[in-house]
Write a protein that holds these residues in place. Structure first.
Motif, PDB file in Angstrom:
ATOM      1  N   THR A  44       0.802  -1.228   0.000  1.00 25.85           N
ATOM      2  CA  THR A  44       0.000   0.000   0.000  1.00 25.85           C
ATOM      3  C   THR A  44       0.835   1.278   0.000  1.00 25.85           C
ATOM      4  N   ILE A  45       2.135   1.157   0.117  1.00 21.03           N
ATOM      5  CA  ILE A  45       2.983   2.357   0.124  1.00 21.03           C
ATOM      6  C   ILE A  45       3.018   2.946  -1.280  1.00 21.03           C
ATOM      7  N   LYS A  46       2.646   4.204  -1.352  1.00 16.21           N
ATOM      8  CA  LYS A  46       2.618   4.902  -2.638  1.00 16.21           C
ATOM      9  C   LYS A  46       3.950   5.589  -2.882  1.00 16.21           C
ATOM     10  N   GLU A  47       4.369   5.555  -4.117  1.00 15.73           N
ATOM     11  CA  GLU A  47       5.610   6.207  -4.525  1.00 15.73           C
ATOM     12  C   GLU A  47       5.371   7.713  -4.612  1.00 15.73           C
ATOM     13  N   PRO A  48       6.113   8.518  -3.850  1.00 17.74           N
ATOM     14  CA  PRO A  48       5.888   9.959  -3.899  1.00 17.74           C
ATOM     15  C   PRO A  48       6.377  10.597  -5.201  1.00 17.74           C
ATOM     16  N   HIS A  49       7.263   9.943  -5.902  1.00 17.84           N
ATOM     17  CA  HIS A  49       7.778  10.462  -7.167  1.00 17.84           C
ATOM     18  C   HIS A  49       7.167   9.643  -8.294  1.00 17.84           C
ATOM     19  N   ARG A  50       6.151  10.187  -8.954  1.00 19.19           N
ATOM     20  CA  ARG A  50       5.411   9.466  -9.990  1.00 19.19           C
ATOM     21  C   ARG A  50       6.319   8.856 -11.060  1.00 19.19           C
ATOM     22  N   VAL A  51       7.369   9.551 -11.408  1.00 20.24           N
ATOM     23  CA  VAL A  51       8.291   9.091 -12.438  1.00 20.24           C
ATOM     24  C   VAL A  51       8.885   7.733 -12.076  1.00 20.24           C
ATOM     25  N   LEU A  52       9.118   7.493 -10.792  1.00 17.58           N
ATOM     26  CA  LEU A  52       9.741   6.239 -10.363  1.00 17.58           C
ATOM     27  C   LEU A  52       8.800   5.043 -10.430  1.00 17.58           C
ATOM     28  N   GLU A  53       7.488   5.287 -10.510  1.00 17.23           N
ATOM     29  CA  GLU A  53       6.536   4.175 -10.567  1.00 17.23           C
ATOM     30  C   GLU A  53       6.735   3.315 -11.808  1.00 17.23           C
ATOM     31  N   GLU A  54       7.201   3.929 -12.881  1.00 14.51           N
ATOM     32  CA  GLU A  54       7.383   3.209 -14.136  1.00 14.51           C
ATOM     33  C   GLU A  54       8.764   2.571 -14.260  1.00 14.51           C
ATOM     34  N   ILE A  55       9.641   2.836 -13.312  1.00 16.82           N
ATOM     35  CA  ILE A  55      11.012   2.356 -13.406  1.00 16.82           C
ATOM     36  C   ILE A  55      11.178   1.086 -12.583  1.00 16.82           C
ATOM     37  N   HIS A  56      11.785   0.085 -13.198  1.00 18.11           N
ATOM     38  CA  HIS A  56      12.144  -1.118 -12.453  1.00 18.11           C
ATOM     39  C   HIS A  56      13.648  -1.057 -12.238  1.00 18.11           C
ATOM     40  N   LEU A  57      14.031  -0.958 -10.996  1.00 16.41           N
ATOM     41  CA  LEU A  57      15.439  -0.790 -10.662  1.00 16.41           C
ATOM     42  C   LEU A  57      16.095  -2.134 -10.420  1.00 16.41           C
ATOM     43  N   SER A  58      17.340  -2.205 -10.808  1.00 14.09           N
ATOM     44  CA  SER A  58      18.118  -3.405 -10.547  1.00 14.09           C
ATOM     45  C   SER A  58      19.528  -2.967 -10.186  1.00 14.09           C
ATOM     46  N   MET A  59      19.935  -3.341  -8.993  1.00 17.40           N
ATOM     47  CA  MET A  59      21.280  -2.992  -8.558  1.00 17.40           C
ATOM     48  C   MET A  59      21.811  -4.169  -7.769  1.00 17.40           C
ATOM     49  N   GLU A  60      22.896  -4.715  -8.221  1.00 18.09           N
ATOM     50  CA  GLU A  60      23.492  -5.847  -7.542  1.00 18.09           C
ATOM     51  C   GLU A  60      24.709  -5.384  -6.755  1.00 18.09           C
ATOM     52  N   ASP A  61      24.587  -5.335  -5.475  1.00 19.52           N
ATOM     53  CA  ASP A  61      25.705  -5.002  -4.602  1.00 19.52           C
ATOM     54  C   ASP A  61      25.570  -5.892  -3.385  1.00 19.52           C
ATOM     55  N   PRO A  62      26.258  -7.030  -3.362  1.00 21.44           N
ATOM     56  CA  PRO A  62      26.061  -8.002  -2.287  1.00 21.44           C
ATOM     57  C   PRO A  62      26.393  -7.462  -0.899  1.00 21.44           C
ATOM     58  N   LYS A  63      27.172  -6.396  -0.801  1.00 22.66           N
ATOM     59  CA  LYS A  63      27.506  -5.853   0.514  1.00 22.66           C
ATOM     60  C   LYS A  63      26.341  -5.069   1.105  1.00 22.66           C
ATOM     61  N   ASN A  64      25.515  -4.464   0.249  1.00 21.22           N
ATOM     62  CA  ASN A  64      24.484  -3.567   0.755  1.00 21.22           C
ATOM     63  C   ASN A  64      23.065  -4.083   0.626  1.00 21.22           C
ATOM     64  N   TRP A  65      22.867  -5.238   0.014  1.00 22.00           N
ATOM     65  CA  TRP A  65      21.507  -5.729  -0.115  1.00 22.00           C
ATOM     66  C   TRP A  65      21.375  -7.079   0.556  1.00 22.00           C
ATOM     67  N   PRO A  66      20.194  -7.384   1.005  1.00 20.99           N
ATOM     68  CA  PRO A  66      19.986  -8.552   1.872  1.00 20.99           C
ATOM     69  C   PRO A  66      20.104  -9.874   1.146  1.00 20.99           C
ATOM     70  N   PRO A  67      20.269 -10.894   1.957  1.00 22.65           N
ATOM     71  CA  PRO A  67      20.216 -12.230   1.376  1.00 22.65           C
ATOM     72  C   PRO A  67      18.794 -12.495   0.884  1.00 22.65           C
ATOM     73  N   ARG A  68      18.714 -13.220  -0.173  1.00 19.57           N
ATOM     74  CA  ARG A  68      17.400 -13.593  -0.697  1.00 19.57           C
ATOM     75  C   ARG A  68      17.093 -15.007  -0.231  1.00 19.57           C
ATOM     76  N   ILE A  69      15.838 -15.314  -0.133  1.00 18.72           N
ATOM     77  CA  ILE A  69      15.442 -16.667   0.215  1.00 18.72           C
ATOM     78  C   ILE A  69      15.514 -17.475  -1.076  1.00 18.72           C
ATOM     79  N   GLY A  70      16.407 -18.441  -1.085  1.00 16.60           N
ATOM     80  CA  GLY A  70      16.611 -19.248  -2.284  1.00 16.60           C
ATOM     81  C   GLY A  70      16.404 -20.724  -2.020  1.00 16.60           C
ATOM     82  N   CYS A  71      16.599 -21.505  -3.042  1.00 15.74           N
ATOM     83  CA  CYS A  71      16.407 -22.960  -2.935  1.00 15.74           C
ATOM     84  C   CYS A  71      17.307 -23.587  -1.885  1.00 15.74           C
ATOM     85  N   SER A  72      18.511 -23.079  -1.746  1.00 16.18           N
ATOM     86  CA  SER A  72      19.463 -23.674  -0.805  1.00 16.18           C
ATOM     87  C   SER A  72      19.167 -23.311   0.651  1.00 16.18           C
ATOM     88  N   ASP A  73      18.156 -22.484   0.893  1.00 22.64           N
ATOM     89  CA  ASP A  73      17.841 -22.058   2.259  1.00 22.64           C
ATOM     90  C   ASP A  73      16.870 -22.983   2.979  1.00 22.64           C
TER      91      ASP A  73
END
Length: 182
Positions: free
Chosen positions: A51-80
């Motif tokens: 339910t959190i609305k994006e305050p910057h309308r322009v960002l609603e259309e953008i799908h961001l992808s940034m891979e930085d293993p130091k700053n982003w969390p572990p994902r739940i994967g098959c090996s978990d």
């Protein structure tokens, strides 16, 4: 002399005897995960993020992808080991991965990325769920985040909330399965 001999014998005898056995520790049962409460909080968290609305309308259309293993969390994967058959027999590894992810998102929500946009209801719900999961798996030290550039904060917020929603979706499925009566 006999009384002195008896006194000496009484005082020295304990030194000659083997030490008393150490008391047998009584095993304390580990706290059990409250699966139903975790299910409810994870569902609440999922609904709040959605339910959190994006305050910057322009960002609603953008799908961001940034891979930085130091700053982003572990994902739940098959090996978990979060699949239903493994959860029924051993859920420790899965819960540890969920705990890592929850801790990471808690740090993110409290970081400078969200300085101008606090989300107290989301933070509170995440804290309650984190408290339930930490009961069984302890409280490791909280990681810190490096400060972000002011211009990047809106993008990083968007990315953090997208990933939190993805993480929460999978986590909610894990808790729903484990809370269901068998």
């Amino acid at each position: 002399m006999a009384p002195l001999h008896h006194l000496c014998l009484c005082l020295c005898l304990p030194l000659l005897l083997p030490p008393p056995a150490a008391p047998v520790p009584v095993p304390v049962p580990a706290p059990r995960t409250d699966w139903a409460a975790c299910r409810n909080f994870s569902r609440d968290l999922l609904q709040l993020v959605a339910t959190i609305k994006e305050p910057h309308r322009v960002l609603e259309e953008i799908h961001l992808s940034m891979e930085d293993p130091k700053n982003w969390p572990p994902r739940i994967g098959c090996s978990d080991a979060c699949d239903p058959s493994t959860l029924d027999t051993n859920n420790t590894r899965c819960l540890q991965r969920i705990l890592q992810g929850l801790q990471h998102y808690r740090v993110l929500l409290g970081s400078d990325i969200f300085t101008n946009r606090r989300l107290p209801t989301l933070e509170s719900t995440l804290d309650q769920l984190l408290g339930l999961v930490q009961q069984e798996h302890g409280r490791p030290p909280r990681p810190t985040m490096a400060p972000s550039e002011a211009w990047a904060r809106a993008l990083l917020q968007r990315l953090a909330l997208q990933r939190l929603q993805s993480f929460t979706t999978i986590m909610s499925r894990v808790f729903s399965h484990s809370a269901s009566p068998r």
